[in-house]
Design a protein around this motif. Structure first.
Motif, PDB file in Angstrom:
ATOM      1  N   ILE A 107     -59.689  65.086 -32.198  1.00 48.91           N
ATOM      2  CA  ILE A 107     -58.250  64.902 -32.006  1.00 48.91           C
ATOM      3  C   ILE A 107     -57.815  65.853 -30.905  1.00 48.91           C
ATOM      4  O   ILE A 107     -57.728  67.061 -31.116  1.00 48.91           O
ATOM      5  N   GLY A 108     -57.588  65.335 -29.728  1.00 49.40           N
ATOM      6  CA  GLY A 108     -57.099  66.145 -28.615  1.00 49.40           C
ATOM      7  C   GLY A 108     -57.930  67.388 -28.390  1.00 49.40           C
ATOM      8  O   GLY A 108     -59.093  67.326 -27.994  1.00 49.40           O
ATOM      9  N   ILE A 145     -50.537  60.771 -34.438  1.00 49.96           N
ATOM     10  CA  ILE A 145     -51.732  60.673 -33.613  1.00 49.96           C
ATOM     11  C   ILE A 145     -51.972  59.230 -33.171  1.00 49.96           C
ATOM     12  O   ILE A 145     -51.931  58.296 -33.984  1.00 49.96           O
ATOM     13  N   PHE A 146     -52.254  59.081 -31.885  1.00 45.84           N
ATOM     14  CA  PHE A 146     -52.561  57.769 -31.303  1.00 45.84           C
ATOM     15  C   PHE A 146     -54.073  57.633 -31.124  1.00 45.84           C
ATOM     16  O   PHE A 146     -54.710  58.514 -30.541  1.00 45.84           O
ATOM     17  N   TRP A 148     -59.852  60.578 -30.309  1.00 42.04           N
ATOM     18  CA  TRP A 148     -60.866  59.939 -29.477  1.00 42.04           C
ATOM     19  C   TRP A 148     -61.884  59.187 -30.329  1.00 42.04           C
ATOM     20  O   TRP A 148     -62.291  59.662 -31.394  1.00 42.04           O
ATOM     21  N   LEU A 149     -62.322  58.039 -29.824  1.00 38.72           N
ATOM     22  CA  LEU A 149     -63.428  57.304 -30.417  1.00 38.72           C
ATOM     23  C   LEU A 149     -64.671  57.535 -29.563  1.00 38.72           C
ATOM     24  O   LEU A 149     -64.581  58.039 -28.445  1.00 38.72           O
ATOM     25  N   ASP A 150     -65.827  57.174 -30.103  1.00 37.67           N
ATOM     26  CA  ASP A 150     -67.064  57.414 -29.357  1.00 37.67           C
ATOM     27  C   ASP A 150     -67.106  56.595 -28.072  1.00 37.67           C
ATOM     28  O   ASP A 150     -66.487  55.527 -27.969  1.00 37.67           O
ATOM     29  N   PHE A 157     -56.509  65.992 -41.194  1.00 40.53           N
ATOM     30  CA  PHE A 157     -56.031  67.185 -40.504  1.00 40.53           C
ATOM     31  C   PHE A 157     -56.976  67.540 -39.366  1.00 40.53           C
ATOM     32  O   PHE A 157     -58.117  67.076 -39.299  1.00 40.53           O
ATOM     33  N   ALA A 158     -56.454  68.338 -38.441  1.00 41.45           N
ATOM     34  CA  ALA A 158     -57.241  68.813 -37.305  1.00 41.45           C
ATOM     35  C   ALA A 158     -57.380  70.325 -37.410  1.00 41.45           C
ATOM     36  O   ALA A 158     -56.512  71.000 -37.954  1.00 41.45           O
TER      37      ALA A 158
END
Length: 355
Positions: free
Chosen positions: A233-234, A178-179, A221-223, A298-299
């Motif tokens: 996450i995506g 994850i980026f 994603w960040l805020d 985890f997502a």
């Protein structure tokens, strides 16, 4: 039945796909559900027809002002032959929350679920039974009135299509890389982050491409305000296991209120585990790793159910989580949720619904 829909069967049924080679979202079944909305008349003429192209005028509002929404859930077939849906009432509820935000007319939630059941019943022989496969259900609503002007449409189409699918991630439960995105943003307070609309995903494609170019499968994603608090996450909700506390971002209007997310939280609490819906910074996540307190990431989502994270990359910093192996907790959650969905395990929460 309280709701009855006209059914027109296809005269040219398709050949069923090989369950061993199924991908995600590339093949579609023989039929689809269609229902119209007309201002002054409401939702009407619900029907099941052969799957095929939809005719819209070039001036249809959806093309110009993106007034639309969509949902996603799955149907499974148990070993006993029962067809099971997983919490479809929650998809109906979330549809209306999205509709309200997008100025789309609300739809009767019981009708919504019955339409799903009716279509799945008609195409029930499309439900694959190989391990890891399912029948993906995509309800969606589009603004169909032909006009050029910024206002809510007076006409809509509610449709449901079905797709037999293999695992969302070809690697199965293999941990993903994850980026962490700190340039672009997905959502901001007061926006549409909580709504399930195409615009949220279209706006994320640039970040997704950037992540793929760097060798990562998804974006964290960040805020939008400070670029420091972790959000999604995506296409999934994110969970961080730190010092025996499972942390996930709170529902404050910027992330999708995932149905699998809610199921994970309820499941963890039933196991007596500490679950916190609170804000946490990406810096704190990396600090927890350095202190040896970050045990799993985890997502959760409809498509993959649970997707363990094996690596996070933020700026020039990379961390490997749980030796790039699926964690014990992630595996337990996946086994339990998928077991309930497939009718293999007892469902103490009343989540599964028979078609």
């Amino acid at each position: 039945m309280k709701y009855e829909f006209n059914i027109t069967k296809t005269t040219s049924p398709k050949e069923k796909p090989n369950p061993d080679t199924l991908e995600f979202g590339t093949l579609f079944t023989d039929h689809m559900f269609v229902m119209n909305y007309t201002e002054g008349k409401g939702w009407h003429d619900g029907r099941i027809v052969p799957y095929g192209p939809v005719t819209l005028e070039p001036a249809a509002a959806v093309f110009h002002y993106a007034q639309e929404m969509f949902e996603g859930l799955k149907a499974y077939k148990s070993k006993e032959g029962d067809i099971l849906l997983f919490r479809p009432d929650k998809n109906a509820e979330r549809t209306n929350r999205t509709n309200e935000r997008m100025c789309i007319p609300l739809i009767d939630e019981e009708l919504y679920v019955e339409a799903i059941k009716a279509l799945v019943h008609v195409d029930s022989d499309w439900i694959p039974q190989k391990e890891g496969t399912s029948l993906y259900i995509r309800p969606f609503i589009i603004a169909s009135e032909p006009f050029l002007g910024v206002r809510a449409s007076r006409e809509y189409l509610f449709m449901i299509i079905l797709s037999p699918v293999g695992p969302y991630y070809k690697g199965g439960l293999a941990p993903t890389k994850i980026f962490v995105e700190d340039e672009y943003v997905r959502a901001t307070p007061g926006g549409t982050g909580f709504a399930k609309i195409g615009g949220n995903y279209a706006a994320g494609l640039k970040s997704q491409e950037k992540a793929h170019d760097k060798g990562y499968s998804q974006v964290l994603w960040l805020d939008g305000a400070e670029r420091k608090y972790v959000e999604e996450i995506g296409t999934s909700n994110a969970f961080f296991v730190i010092d025996n506390e499972i942390i996930t971002a709170p529902l404050e209007g910027t992330i999708l209120p995932g149905i699998t997310r809610d199921s994970v939280i309820q499941l963890l609490k039933s196991w007596g585990m500490k679950v916190s819906e609170r804000r946490i910074t990406i810096e704190d996540v990396f600090k927890a790793y350095e202190e040896g307190k970050l045990s799993e990431v985890f997502a959760s989502g409809t498509a993959a159910v649970i997707s363990p994270v094996g690596e996070l990359c933020w700026k020039d910093r990379k961390i490997t989580i749980h030796d790039n192996q699926i964690g014990t907790l992630s595996q337990k959650i996946y086994d339990t949720l998928s077991g309930i969905q497939l009718g293999k395990l007892e469902d103490p929460f009343g989540w599964t619904v028979k078609v």
